[in-house]
Design an enzyme around this catalytic site. Structure first.
Site, PDB file in Angstrom:
ATOM      1  CE  LYS A  53     -49.113   2.169 -19.097  1.00 36.93           C
ATOM      2  NZ  LYS A  53     -49.405   3.153 -18.113  1.00 36.93           N
ATOM      3  CD  GLN A  97     -52.435   4.156 -16.071  1.00 38.59           C
ATOM      4  OE1 GLN A  97     -51.576   3.477 -16.143  1.00 38.59           O
ATOM      5  NE2 GLN A  97     -52.786   4.920 -16.709  1.00 38.59           N
ATOM      6  CG  ASP A 120     -45.051   7.253 -15.178  1.00 39.74           C
ATOM      7  OD1 ASP A 120     -45.208   7.258 -16.395  1.00 39.74           O
ATOM      8  OD2 ASP A 120     -45.866   6.954 -14.219  1.00 39.74           O
TER       9      ASP A 120
END
Ligand code: GUN
Length: 292
Positions: A53, A97, A120
């Site tokens: 990422k 995460q 997200d």
């Protein structure tokens, strides 16, 4: 043989487009989108995702910040870090995460991210917006990538029978909401579903997101179906070493389906491209710029 849906190719096109838009944003508005990624602990798979990422964020010209915290980090420390990032004007997206270690309340952490910096789409407000079919929702990255490939492959999805295998908050549930929004008839299946094979055989669109290596066999698939394999499972290879496989047995499934995503090189690369897209969108919204 099925058409192979290359997430690698799609994601390259999308990242090129984002890169061009990020350049314009910087030149016209002096805005550089910034993404902060937080990883708690040392799960090897998560470490690989977080590294990828960060690399791809920089490649499209955005700012990337990584916070790698020890696995015994307490909830209060994590919330304090998120609050700092919520106030940081150079940061437009915050990603924690998942999964988090057991001693941390995942919902509390996710919902301490400001909605306008949720990239997200896991914040309760964004889940609500998606569930009500609002265009304002930030859509979870993996389902968003799956939908982009499905629509490109199939055109209109209206009236298609879709079966989602897996009911996670990250993939299964938002995927089902997106398919409903496209007027599919949707079944969500899971570990307690009776006659799972028969359910799968009804599907014009089959989305596999269970995390069980090669569980779905070719004879579970309706001839001519489009198969999206979200699974990324590392298994031992005959003769030593390991390899990545999906939740679908590719060799048999690709003889029956009309189109299928491979593993690796299918859904995985699209997920990161969609994260960059969401970060770009939030940077525009925070700065009151119409997206271009
Ligand atoms: N873990 C696995 N997939 C995801 C994702 O899309 N977002 C976050 N934050 N964690 C994940």
């Amino acid at each position: 043989m099925a058409t192979i849906i290359s997430g690698l190719d799609y994601s390259q096109i999308q990242r090129d487009s984002i890169k061009a838009r990020v350049t314009k944003l910087r030149q016209k508005h002096s805005v550089i989108p910034g993404l902060a990624v937080i990883l708690v602990g040392e799960d090897p798979a998560s470490q690989v995702y977080v590294r990828n990422k960060a690399k791809q964020t920089l490649e499209v010209g955005m700012k990337s910040v990584e916070h790698l915290l020890p696995k015994d980090t307490d909830e209060a420390t994590l919330v304090a870090l998120i609050e700092d990032l919520n106030q940081d004007q150079s940061i437009h997206g915050i990603l924690v995460q998942l999964p988090l270690p057991d001693h941390i309340d995942e919902a509390l952490i996710i919902n301490s991210i400001q909605v306008k910096k949720d990239v997200d789409g896991f914040h309760l407000t964004n889940i609500g917006l998606l569930s009500t079919g609002s265009k304002k929702a930030i859509i979870p990255c993996t389902p968003l990538g799956c939908m982009m490939m499905l629509k490109d492959q199939m055109g209109s999805l209206s009236g298609k029978k879709a079966v989602v295998v897996g009911r996670s908050n990250i993939v299964g549930k938002p995927m089902a909401a997106l398919l409903v929004k496209e007027s599919c008839t949707v079944t969500i299946t899971h570990s307690r579903t009776k006659n799972l094979e028969q359910e799968c055989r009804q599907a014009d669109i089959l989305v596999a997101a269970v995390g069980r290596p090669e569980m779905i066999k070719g004879d579970w698939i309706k001839p001519g179906a489009t198969v999206i394999d979200v699974g990324i499972n590392r298994i031992d290879k005959e003769g030593g070493g390991t390899k990545l496989v999906g939740d679908v047995e590719f060799a048999s499934a690709s003889k029956v389906a009309a189109a299928i995503t491979p593993v690796p090189g299918g859904v995985g690369p699209m997920t990161i491209a969609c994260l960059l897209e969401n970060t770009y969108q939030q940077a525009c919204r925070i700065n009151g710029i119409a997206e271009f």
